[in-house]
Design a protein around this motif. Structure first.
Motif, PDB file in Angstrom:
ATOM      1  N   LYS A   2      -2.103  16.438   1.500  1.00 47.18           N
ATOM      2  CA  LYS A   2      -3.149  15.453   1.289  1.00 47.18           C
ATOM      3  C   LYS A   2      -4.327  16.090   0.557  1.00 47.18           C
ATOM      4  N   ILE A   7     -13.678  12.633   0.473  1.00 46.21           N
ATOM      5  CA  ILE A   7     -12.872  11.617  -0.220  1.00 46.21           C
ATOM      6  C   ILE A   7     -13.390  10.198   0.027  1.00 46.21           C
ATOM      7  N   GLN A   8     -14.560  10.090   0.648  1.00 45.25           N
ATOM      8  CA  GLN A   8     -15.116   8.763   0.906  1.00 45.25           C
ATOM      9  C   GLN A   8     -15.413   8.048  -0.413  1.00 45.25           C
ATOM     10  N   SER A   9     -15.106   6.773  -0.458  1.00 49.19           N
ATOM     11  CA  SER A   9     -15.337   5.879  -1.600  1.00 49.19           C
ATOM     12  C   SER A   9     -14.492   6.234  -2.827  1.00 49.19           C
ATOM     13  N   LYS A  11     -11.155   5.923  -4.951  1.00 47.87           N
ATOM     14  CA  LYS A  11     -10.078   4.944  -5.049  1.00 47.87           C
ATOM     15  C   LYS A  11      -8.739   5.561  -4.635  1.00 47.87           C
ATOM     16  N   ASP A  12      -7.898   4.721  -4.029  1.00 47.79           N
ATOM     17  CA  ASP A  12      -6.573   5.191  -3.614  1.00 47.79           C
ATOM     18  C   ASP A  12      -5.750   5.667  -4.806  1.00 47.79           C
ATOM     19  N   SER A  13      -5.918   5.006  -5.956  1.00 50.39           N
ATOM     20  CA  SER A  13      -5.152   5.394  -7.138  1.00 50.39           C
ATOM     21  C   SER A  13      -5.524   6.802  -7.602  1.00 50.39           C
ATOM     22  N   LEU A  15      -6.794   9.207  -5.588  1.00 50.86           N
ATOM     23  CA  LEU A  15      -6.265  10.123  -4.579  1.00 50.86           C
ATOM     24  C   LEU A  15      -4.767  10.336  -4.770  1.00 50.86           C
ATOM     25  N   GLN A  16      -4.061   9.255  -5.128  1.00 48.54           N
ATOM     26  CA  GLN A  16      -2.625   9.378  -5.342  1.00 48.54           C
ATOM     27  C   GLN A  16      -2.322  10.275  -6.539  1.00 48.54           C
ATOM     28  N   GLU A  17      -3.124  10.144  -7.611  1.00 48.45           N
ATOM     29  CA  GLU A  17      -2.903  10.984  -8.795  1.00 48.45           C
ATOM     30  C   GLU A  17      -3.128  12.460  -8.462  1.00 48.45           C
ATOM     31  N   ASP A  19      -2.871  13.717  -5.430  1.00 51.53           N
ATOM     32  CA  ASP A  19      -1.822  14.085  -4.478  1.00 51.53           C
ATOM     33  C   ASP A  19      -0.522  14.432  -5.206  1.00 51.53           C
TER      34      ASP A  19
END
Length: 596
Positions: A2, A7-9, A11-13, A15-17, A19
């Motif tokens: 992870k 990582i607050q605020s 975007k999930d996209s 974070l995924q990139e 990750d």
């Protein structure tokens, strides 16, 4: 795996990139992979936060973390190969502000973690710009190279420097020496404390006293921080922003411990440790640690353990999920109980057991007290602020060798020694544990049987370090604690010690004390006068009487022995002629036998 850090605020996209970078493997000798550099530079500019990537020598990503616009918190590196070798990890991180020059935090982190290299990438218009890299040298300093551009082949020569340094370190023999922990002290001044007339000077003095406590515990204090706030922050004590500042200081100066000047809740400790990645200790835990180091007798060790457990019990919940064996999810459901509850029950059982053991030891202490009372031996207890010179005074007056050090809480277990008064009578002198401001309540409760030596004493010697600038505060702290123990009405002599160190012109308020004596326990100055004042103090409690006791009144002589001292006796035809010193309040019962 992870993405760690702030990582607050985000975007999930995004974070995924990030990750997805964990799934990639880069060339073992490709120091700054171009694809990786372009990706983290673009994302860093987009979110305006630093991004840090740790890569091992096999080209595998070990960690990805996000910081704020100027910092990133680097995790501890696992799999270290000893203090001499490099960690076999390189750190590549971004500077979204533009420049790629290494900061002081970058340099200290490189040294602290013994990274292969620390690489900083500057960013311009979302693209990697100048690159700087730092490596350790043979003198444990840091050499900085750059600037480089992305894809610059000269970057790969850095590997030669790394290999040479690691090879030489491999051949050196390093002994693991136990080093003192480095610490930063943290205090808080609130508007509430100012309303209670606890001004900034008092807060600073408390912090200075905390420094002495830290040194006594074995820490090396490298800085002190005093924060001003309207009120205490329930989550972070001094506020999250200030804690984040402390986190940077801890990284830059290789700090291992934060010591707070007040008692913290379990949640506060957990929250602060999560941000700083540094162990947190409050004033109470620090004092308990000192007591644990200095406890010698069985009773002392039991008292310290009891206080530690009482301190720990309400903080179990705040210590994090690591105390829970069952975290939820597949494979964790079913009968059983959380480790938290097991710990609580175990601690409660141990507390009960310790209290029972201490009650048994208290019975023995009461037996010794009753023996002294039956023998009519005067008991004098030495009380005072820690490091006031109580043990040195006992050694001087009794010719004993009780441990006396220039440290806080040098004496923990009470010591009793025989003392000869000016009139030749024998007394018992008892040295007690020193008092201190903000003395933990659990500690007072645990040491109640020991502190009660002051309650049961016939006289108190309140020893004061007259050379200390905070002497008035120290006197008031001791007086307040004596009042809580129920010993404030005792016949007390104020002993102004360390006169050899007193600066001219210092005045100390002695209001409320009928007897005051200036001494120096170290040099012997004033000791004879103190003995005379002690003797006079007991004489005021006794009355000299001449008695003629008939032989058939057998209770009288034991009564005199119990409540006074026989100076002379003669056996005559009509009875025993007695000259005695008897406690004033006990003379009335002997009225029928008094002769002129």
């Amino acid at each position: 795996m992870k993405v760690n850090g702030n990582i607050q605020s985000i975007k999930d996209s995004v974070l995924q990139e990030l990750d997805n970078l964990y799934d990639k493997k880069y060339g073992s000798r490709d120091l700054v992979p171009e694809e990786l550099a372009v990706t983290i530079a673009r994302i860093s500019a987009e979110i305006n936060r630093e991004i840090s990537v740790l890569i091992n020598r096999r080209g595998v990503v070990a960690d990805i973390s996000i910081g704020d616009s100027g910092t990133v918190t680097l995790p501890q590196v696992d799999g270290r190969r000893g203090t001499a070798r490099l960690s076999a990890i390189r750190c590549i991180h971004t500077h979204p502000s533009g420049g790629g020059i290494l900061s002081q935090v970058d340099v200290s982190t490189l040294q602290k973690l013994r990274l292969d290299t620390m690489i900083a990438i500057g960013i311009v218009d979302g693209q990697p710009s100048e690159i700087y890299t730092g490596c350790l040298n043979h003198e444990e300093g840091v050499d900085i190279y750059g600037p480089f551009n992305i894809g610059d082949t000269r970057l790969n020569y850095i590997y030669r420097i790394i290999e040479e340094l690691d090879a030489s370190a491999k051949n050196e023999i390093h002994e693991n020496e136990e080093k003192s922990e480095t610490a930063i002290l943290v205090g808080l001044e609130t508007s509430h404390s100012r309303l209670e007339n606890i001004d900034l000077k008092d807060a600073q003095e408390s912090l200075e006293e905390l420094e002495e406590l830290a040194k006594t515990a074995g820490a090396v204090v490298i800085d002190k921080v005093l924060q001003k706030r309207q009120t205490e922050d329930s989550a972070y004590y001094i506020g999250k922003g200030k804690i984040e500042e402390l986190s940077l200081i801890c990284q830059a100066r290789d700090v291992q411990l934060l010591i707070f000047d007040d008692e913290l809740s379990g949640a506060q400790i957990r929250n602060i440790e999560e941000i700083t990645k540094v162990r947190v200790v409050d004033r109470t835990a620090l004092i308990l640690d000192i007591f644990a180091q200095r406890a010698v007798s069985k009773e002392g060790k039991l008292q310290v353990e009891l206080a530690q457990l009482k301190y720990k019990l309400p903080r179990l919940m705040g210590m994090g999920t690591q105390l829970s064996r069952l975290g939820g999810g597949i494979g964790t459901r079913g009968p059983g109980e959380k480790k938290l509850e097991v710990d609580r029950r175990h601690i409660r059982r141990r507390i009960t057991g310790l209290e029972q053991e201490l009650k048994q030891l208290e019975k023995r202490r009461q037996f010794l007290r009753s023996n002294r009372s039956n023998n009519n031996t005067p008991v004098i207890a030495i009380v005072g602020y820690t490091n006031a010179g109580k043990s040195t005074l006992m050694n001087r007056m009794c010719g004993s060798s009780v441990l006396a050090e220039d440290k806080l809480f040098a004496t923990l277990d009470p010591s009793a020694r025989q003392l000869t008064l000016s009139d030749g009578r024998e007394a018992v002198l008892i040295d007690t544990v020193g008092f201190i401001r903000k003395l933990p309540h659990d500690l007072i409760e645990a040491f109640k049987s020991t502190l009660e030596e002051a309650v049961h004493a016939d006289m108190l010697l309140h020893v004061v370090d007259a050379s200390n600038e905070n002497v008035s505060m120290q006197i008031s702290v001791v007086e307040k604690l004596l009042e809580e123990l129920g010993a404030s009405t005792k016949n007390t002599i104020l002993v102004l010690n360390k006169q050899d160190l007193v600066k001219d012109g210092r005045r100390i308020s002695t209001v409320g004390y009928s007897a005051v004596c200036e001494i120096s326990a170290a040099t012997g100055y004033g000791i004879e006068q103190l003995l005379e004042k002690i003797t006079e103090g007991f004489m005021h409690q006794l009355k000299e009487v001449n008695l003629l006791v008939p032989y058939n009144d057998g209770w009288v002589m034991p009564y005199i022995y119990q409540n006074g001292q026989i100076i002379n006796q003669e056996y005559e035809e009509g009875g025993i002629k007695v000259k005695a010193l008897v406690k004033i309040e006990k003379v009335g019962r002997l009225a029928d036998f008094i002769v002129v």
